[in-house]
Design an enzyme around this catalytic site. Structure first.
Site, mmCIF file in Angstrom:
data_model
loop_
_atom_site.group_PDB
_atom_site.id
_atom_site.type_symbol
_atom_site.label_atom_id
_atom_site.label_comp_id
_atom_site.label_asym_id
_atom_site.label_seq_id
_atom_site.Cartn_x
_atom_site.Cartn_y
_atom_site.Cartn_z
ATOM 1 N N GLU A 412 0.809 -1.217 0.000
ATOM 2 C CA GLU A 412 0.000 0.000 0.000
ATOM 3 C C GLU A 412 0.844 1.269 0.000
ATOM 4 O O GLU A 412 0.800 2.057 0.934
ATOM 5 C CB GLU A 412 -0.976 -0.031 1.170
ATOM 6 C CG GLU A 412 -1.926 -1.184 0.996
ATOM 7 C CD GLU A 412 -3.072 -1.227 1.980
ATOM 8 O OE1 GLU A 412 -2.827 -1.050 3.172
ATOM 9 O OE2 GLU A 412 -4.201 -1.431 1.551
ATOM 10 N N GLU A 482 -4.163 -10.547 0.251
ATOM 11 C CA GLU A 482 -4.923 -10.462 1.509
ATOM 12 C C GLU A 482 -6.374 -10.793 1.190
ATOM 13 O O GLU A 482 -6.926 -10.281 0.212
ATOM 14 C CB GLU A 482 -4.853 -9.054 2.113
ATOM 15 C CG GLU A 482 -3.468 -8.660 2.563
ATOM 16 C CD GLU A 482 -3.387 -7.238 3.128
ATOM 17 O OE1 GLU A 482 -4.414 -6.705 3.604
ATOM 18 O OE2 GLU A 482 -2.287 -6.677 3.075
HETATM 19 C C1 GAL Z 1 -4.954 -3.962 4.113
HETATM 20 C C2 GAL Z 1 -3.544 -3.708 4.569
HETATM 21 C C3 GAL Z 1 -3.214 -4.413 5.837
HETATM 22 C C4 GAL Z 1 -4.311 -4.215 6.831
HETATM 23 C C5 GAL Z 1 -5.586 -4.718 6.277
HETATM 24 C C6 GAL Z 1 -6.752 -4.502 7.190
HETATM 25 O O1 GAL Z 1 -5.389 -2.941 3.296
HETATM 26 O O2 GAL Z 1 -2.636 -4.080 3.594
HETATM 27 O O3 GAL Z 1 -2.014 -3.917 6.330
HETATM 28 O O4 GAL Z 1 -4.440 -2.872 7.119
HETATM 29 O O5 GAL Z 1 -5.892 -4.016 5.112
HETATM 30 O O6 GAL Z 1 -6.616 -5.085 8.405
#
Ligand code: GAL
Length: 949
Positions: A412, A482
């Site tokens: 990010e 993620e």
């Molecule tokens: C993503 C980010 C993570 C964390 C997650 C939410 O956007 O890469 O670091 O913030 O969201 O828990």
């Protein structure tokens, strides 16, 4: 007069005085001295409140505090931690930082061991300091650095003396580097990884690069160890003895996460011997897929931040090992080291025990999103040296780990030239691995199309290649770096994702967000989260979104994930007497597993044995015949097949269950109660069989000798983090809509109490104030004299535009502790988190039914319950129900912010639910899929109660 903080704090350079980055290794014979331990410590409010006199030998630090190194001073009683997700906790004015800049002076006096060699040089290594350090040795300023989760070394030989060396380290919480370290985590300043003095004999190894590839066609491995100090490389088990820089090709067993074969070797130069652990494997982008040793891999991964509830990111070896063992035992095969290189020992464990790794650089500039990414350091040439320094420190440190398949540029950080420069540098230095970065949808710098939290339907479209995108992206494999946001109760929908991943070749799996809750042990709250330290800006419990609780107890989410990603598919077919076994691994056959079969009648195992299963190759499947089931009787019969470890392995004992399938053989008979008793109406009481009711309200007051209070329809649940959804979600956030509608404050209007014929019928309307919607609810009670049947009929009235949180009844029991049930267990389950709920006979205390989410919320439901016994009552369901019992009401649970807010009352509140709304992942992703929504529609369900004993 103008004032500026010491230049090195706010300049964008990575530092000065440090040695070039190199591989991290532990020498076999060169001396080393750990400088971990207790250091003298002084905290100042600003970067230059104190001069550098403390670094001079002879300085009297007698009045100073002590801190443990590795450690974070804010977790040792000096100042406080701060949690923000992506907002910088200081004004965004790069590279300037606040004048209020907590600064920790660390001092350590040490002697060299008596046998410390007098010749050669010495290197002082810092494995991690947040966020900026200035270092003095024996009064000499040797330089400074930024790049918190990266190693930094200084040549110090000329400064050392046998006794009384004074090492002084000034650590600033904020620096220009902080702009590059905006990861979603606690801001935790300190020397949080090891400090080591390394002797460097003359002719010692400096840097080396192990190239160990595997040719899946010939079965040969090719080894070449490049070393900037020449020497020899020996690998006894392979009969290898070659000069550095010289390739050698020999037959080998390849390294994979499933079969982590490592060969022990030695790199010997004139001055030093370095142990090597060599894994032969080849990673490539081929046919649009990530292939290892010629075969596509499916990542069943997690994102791992380093976390310990007392020590923060200062992890000891045991904790790292515990993480890897827990991952392996829960079928996880991959880790993304979100969002920085972990302690190097963690990667050695991944090599040894077998996990695929995406190694991520220590880089995130997410806070610039607040200003439309204006001034983003990754698109500003002044910062490029710092970015390249971070890339180099990552790659150079970790390049010799076979587990690392992919370098990730960071997380990010928007888009920009700096990222491209990093990718180009990495490719130039290490062409043997792939490059990942999620933040650029064009994929210009990457070898994999990566996304976060894409909804199921979109992932499926991508799998089909229908996602559009530019030329390069279309040709790339897809991963979710993620997904499945494991905040609080959840994540829901993992099984649905896995089905999609397994259906399309282009989809190479994903990494659940995230491994562990970053709760801080705290005597006020149990575990603290954002805001608990009085932070001005914070993001609450968004920092608790892991598959493990902060103390590393697995949450139901991890149990669910383990089931969903099983390496063996087991699908029973009760009717045909066979079970279909699929080897879902990518490399290994099934020979590591033993199989067992069993039949259960009403949840109790009646027959069992070993099941011979052929050692299927990866991807292969077979129908395996089962022994015949027991003769059909009145009970419900189910079959079970399990795959267990056939022998002890490095990560799990023989008998450890890796996969199971449970399938119906004969159906359950629903409970029936002949309505032979009649309600008898007295002045204040109505009795019916074993039950007594209030004659005026129709409320149940007792069943036999068991008093029952407050039995009525219940539709509310203490909203989960996923119900509430993240503030930025534009999608429907049901938690908010429910509360807006008033489902947490339903009123129950009594319309009629009718004791007629064989039934007592109570008619009500359940509805929130200020709204026209309602639920016409009829309770119909009948009895055969000994048992009591309740049938609840619910008819929605008005225009219901939202699903219901839950639909069922709740009541209070005055004395209840142990619970027995036949149904899903042992842990909690919800409609889209129920894969791991194994139907069987289970037992628990009421307290143990609770799942301790760090922020309390709906939890603890058991799925598919046929019957349950609690507090002197037995309840059977027609159909099966969701069972929940707790020592506080849903309203208390809903109001609690921490576990410490939950105080048990005298009553145990029991919920028997006909339906539960799904969980989804909307705390940072999609909500429950439509099929898991609990629609407000006409429903009828029954329970049969009988007093026990
Ligand atoms: C993503 C980010 C993570 C964390 C997650 C939410 O956007 O890469 O670091 O913030 O969201 O828990």
């Amino acid at each position: 007069m103008s004032f500026r903080t010491a230049d090195y704090v706010e300049d964008v350079s990575p530092g000065s005085g440090t040695l070039p980055p190199r591989a991290w290794y532990a020498s076999s014979d060169a001396a080393s001295l750990s400088l971990n331990g207790s250091w003298h410590f002084r905290l100042s409010p600003t970067a230059d409140a104190e001069d550098a006199a403390f670094a001079e030998p002879g300085y009297d630090s007698g009045g100073w505090a002590e801190v443990s190194v590795p450690g974070h001073w804010v977790l040792q009683g000096h100042g406080s931690p701060i949690y923000t997700n992506h907002r910088y906790p200081f004004p965004v004015d790069p590279p300037r930082v606040p004048t209020e800049n907590p600064t920790g002076d660390h001092l350590r006096v040490f002697d060299l061991p008596a046998d410390w060699p007098a010749d050669g040089g010495c290197v002082l290594r810092f494995d991690g300091v947040e966020s900026c350090a200035r270092v003095w040795l024996n009064g000499t300023d040797i330089g400074g650095f930024k790049g918190s989760r990266l190693p930094h070394e200084f040549a110090v030989g000329q400064l050392l003396r046998p006794r009384g060396n004074v090492l002084a380290v000034r650590v600033h919480q904020w620096s220009a580097g902080s702009y590059l370290e905006d990861q979603d985590q606690w801001w935790l300043p300190g020397i949080f990884r090891d400090v080591t003095l390394l002797h460097r004999p003359a002719g010692a190894v400096r840097d080396f690069f192990v190239h160990a590839s595997y040719d899946h066609v010939s079965g040969a491995g090719t080894l070449r160890v490049d070393s900037d100090v020449p020497g020899r490389v020996t690998v006894p088990d392979l009969g290898v003895d070659v000069a550095t820089g010289e390739p050698v090709t020999v037959p080998v067993e390849p390294w994979t996460a499933e079969t982590p074969t490592l060969y022990d070797g030695v790199l010997a130069t004139e001055g030093e011997r370095v142990p090597l652990r060599i894994g032969f494997r080849t990673v490539a982008l081929a046919d649009g897929l990530i292939k290892v040793n010629g075969r596509p891999v499916l990542f069943k991964g997690v994102n791992r931040h380093e976390w310990h509830p007392r020590r923060g990111r200062a992890l000891d070896r045991e904790t790292m090992r515990a993480d890897v063992l827990l991952m392996k035992r829960h079928n996880i095969n991959a880790v993304r080291t979100s969002h920085y290189p972990p302690h190097p020992a963690f990667l050695s464990l991944c090599d040894e025990l077998g996990l695929w790794v995406i190694d991520e650089c220590d880089l995130e500039t997410h806070g610039f999103t607040e200003q439309g990414w204006r001034d983003n350091p990754v698109d500003d040439d002044r910062w490029t040296p710092a970015l390249l320094d971070r890339a180099a420190r990552t790659v150079e440190r970790d390049k010799n780990h076979p587990s690392v398949l992919i370098w990730s540029l960071g997380n990010e950080a928007g888009t920009g030239r700096g990222l491209t420069a990093m990718a180009e540098w990495i490719r130039g230095r290490d062409s043997s691995r792939l490059v990942h970065y999620e933040g650029d949808l064009t994929c210009r710098d990457t070898d994999v199309y990566s996304r976060m939290y894409a909804a199921h339907a979109e992932v499926e479209r991508i799998g089909r290649g229908l996602d559009g995108g530019t030329g390069r992206r279309r040709r790339l494999p897809f991963i979710q770096c993620e997904y499945g946001h494991a905040m609080g109760n959840g994540p829901g929908g993992l099984a649905d994702y896995q089905r999609i991943f397994e259906s399309y070749e282009r989809l190479q799996g994903g990494f659940v967000w995230e491994w562990i809750d970053h709760g801080i042990e705290d005597e006020r709250y149990g575990f603290a989260y954002g805001g608990d330290f009085g932070e001005e800006l914070h993001d609450g419990n968004f920092v608790c979104d892991g598959l493990l609780f902060p103390d590393r107890r697995p949450s139901p989410g991890l149990i669910e994930y383990k089931k969903v990603i099983e390496p063996v598919g087991i699908d029973g077919d009760g009717a045909g007497g066979t079970v279909r076994i699929v080897n879902k691994q990518d490399f290994a056959d099934l020979s590591a597993f033993a199989f067992t079969w069993a039949y259960q009648v009403d949840g109790e195992t009646v027959e069992s044995g070993d099941l011979p299963v052929p050692a299927l190759a990866p991807g292969e499947s077979a129908e395996v015949k089962l022994p015949p089931p027991p003769p059909a009787g009145p009970g419900e019969t189910q079959g079970t097949v399990r795959a267990v470890l056939a022998a002890d392995t490095a990560w799990g004992p023989r008998g450890h269950v890796v996969a199971w399938g449970r399938f119906p053989v004969t159906a359950r008979q629903m409970p029936s109660v002949a309505a032979t008793a009649r309600p008898v109406t007295g002045e204040r009481r109505i009795t019916l069989g074993p039950a007594a009711f209030d004659a005026r309200t129709g409320a149940l007051t007792a069943i036999g000798a068991v008093p029952v209070t407050g039995l009525r329809l219940d539709v509310w649940r203490a909203t989960t983090d996923n119900d509430d959804g993240a503030a930025w979600q534009t999608d429907t956030r049901y938690g908010l809509l429910w509360r807006r509608l008033g489902l947490h404050r339903m009123r129950h209007r009594l319309d009629a109490v009718e004791a007629e014929g064989d039934a007592l019928t109570v008619r009500t309307r359940v509805a929130p104030a200020a709204r026209e919607v309602g639920l016409a609810t009829v309770y119909r009670w009948t009895s055969d004299g000994g048992r009591l049947r309740l049938t609840v009929s619910v008819s929605p009235e008005g225009d219901w535009t939202v699903p219901l949180p839950r639909l069922g009844i709740r009541f209070g029991l005055s004395a209840a502790d142990r619970v027995r049930w036949f149904g899903g267990g042992p842990g909690e389950a919800y409609p889209d988190t129920r894969s791991a709920a194994l139907p069987g006979r289970w037992e628990s205390t009421v307290d143990d039914l609770q799942t301790p989410y760090v922020r309390p919320q709906e939890n603890g439901a058991r799925a598919d319950v046929r019957w349950a016994e609690i507090g002197g009552l037995r309840v059977e369901g027609d159909p099966e129900f969701w069972f929940t019992a707790r020592r506080w009401t849903t309203e208390h649970l809903d109001a609690a912010a921490h576990l410490s807010d939950l105080t048990p009352g005298d009553t145990v509140w029991v919920n028997l639910d006909h339906g539960q709304h799904g969980i989804g992942s909307q705390s940072c992703g999609p909500g429950p899929l439509p099929r898991y929504r609990l629609r407000a529609e006409p429903a009828e369900f029954s329970f049969v109660f009988s007093p026990l004993g």
